[in-house]
Enzyme design. Sequence first.
Site, mmCIF file in Angstrom:
data_model
loop_
_atom_site.group_PDB
_atom_site.id
_atom_site.type_symbol
_atom_site.label_atom_id
_atom_site.label_comp_id
_atom_site.label_asym_id
_atom_site.label_seq_id
_atom_site.Cartn_x
_atom_site.Cartn_y
_atom_site.Cartn_z
ATOM 1 N N GLY A 47 -1.525 0.982 -13.474
ATOM 2 C CA GLY A 47 -2.317 0.469 -12.355
ATOM 3 C C GLY A 47 -3.431 1.723 -11.977
ATOM 4 N N LEU A 103 -2.121 8.063 -11.014
ATOM 5 C CA LEU A 103 -3.138 8.620 -11.522
ATOM 6 C C LEU A 103 -3.920 9.711 -10.643
ATOM 7 C CD1 LEU A 103 -4.677 5.931 -13.907
ATOM 8 C CD2 LEU A 103 -3.234 7.670 -14.632
ATOM 9 N N HIS A 144 2.835 -0.458 -5.436
ATOM 10 C CA HIS A 144 2.287 0.847 -5.358
ATOM 11 C C HIS A 144 0.634 0.587 -5.276
ATOM 12 C CE1 HIS A 144 1.574 4.986 -7.215
ATOM 13 N NE2 HIS A 144 0.217 4.316 -7.372
ATOM 14 N N GLU A 145 0.204 -0.265 -6.289
ATOM 15 C CA GLU A 145 -1.338 -0.383 -6.163
ATOM 16 C C GLU A 145 -1.676 -1.028 -4.745
ATOM 17 O OE1 GLU A 145 -2.849 1.033 -8.370
ATOM 18 O OE2 GLU A 145 -1.198 1.351 -9.605
ATOM 19 N N HIS A 148 -2.262 1.635 -1.921
ATOM 20 C CA HIS A 148 -3.541 2.389 -2.041
ATOM 21 C C HIS A 148 -4.852 1.732 -1.272
ATOM 22 C CE1 HIS A 148 -3.038 5.529 -4.914
ATOM 23 N NE2 HIS A 148 -2.535 4.411 -5.850
HETATM 24 NI NI NI Z 1 -1.389 5.259 -7.759
#
Ligand code: NI
Length: 182
Positions: A47, A103, A144-145, A148
């Site tokens: 993601g 990432l 998780h995304e 962000h």
């Molecule tokens: Ni992440």
Amino acid sequence: MAILKIARMGHPVLLGRAEPVADPTAPEIRRLVADMVETMIDANGAGLAAPQVHVPLRLFVFRASPDRGTNDPEDTPMATTVVINPTVELLGEDARLRWEGCLSIPGLRAAVPRAWRVRYTGVDGEGQAFSREATGFHAGVVQHEYDHLDGILYPMRMRDFSLFGFSEELARAAQAEAEARQ
Ligand code: NI
């Protein structure tokens, strides 16, 4: 299309609250989404959220491939998906530890508690609103995304820092443990 530069933990863009996307079908949003998908695939990620590519907008892309799943039959795999202006609702009390990476935190992994099941809504890349339930890996990636977009990175969700390490070392330890059990 282009590969975008990914911000790493420590960059302030990862800690801010992202703004809603005014027009999900605007050409610059379509271009951003296409570039984010290309960047996610190039980086072999599951993601990628817009703040990670220095764009403080509420959108993310992800994929929940079956090979990355939890092996639980309830897992709901998902092809590459675009989610613009999302909401996420945690369903039930069932939170489980799930190994994840990011990432923006390359080389590291951790076990993070996440709701097992969620309902999320948003607008897709064609401007169509949707609402969907997800379970297992798919649900974890969405949480998780989504985090962000509110400036939350997975270490901020962790409770047990002994379950945090370099991917290579964790893989080596898991391999040694598997061999010891044989
Ligand atoms: Ni992440």
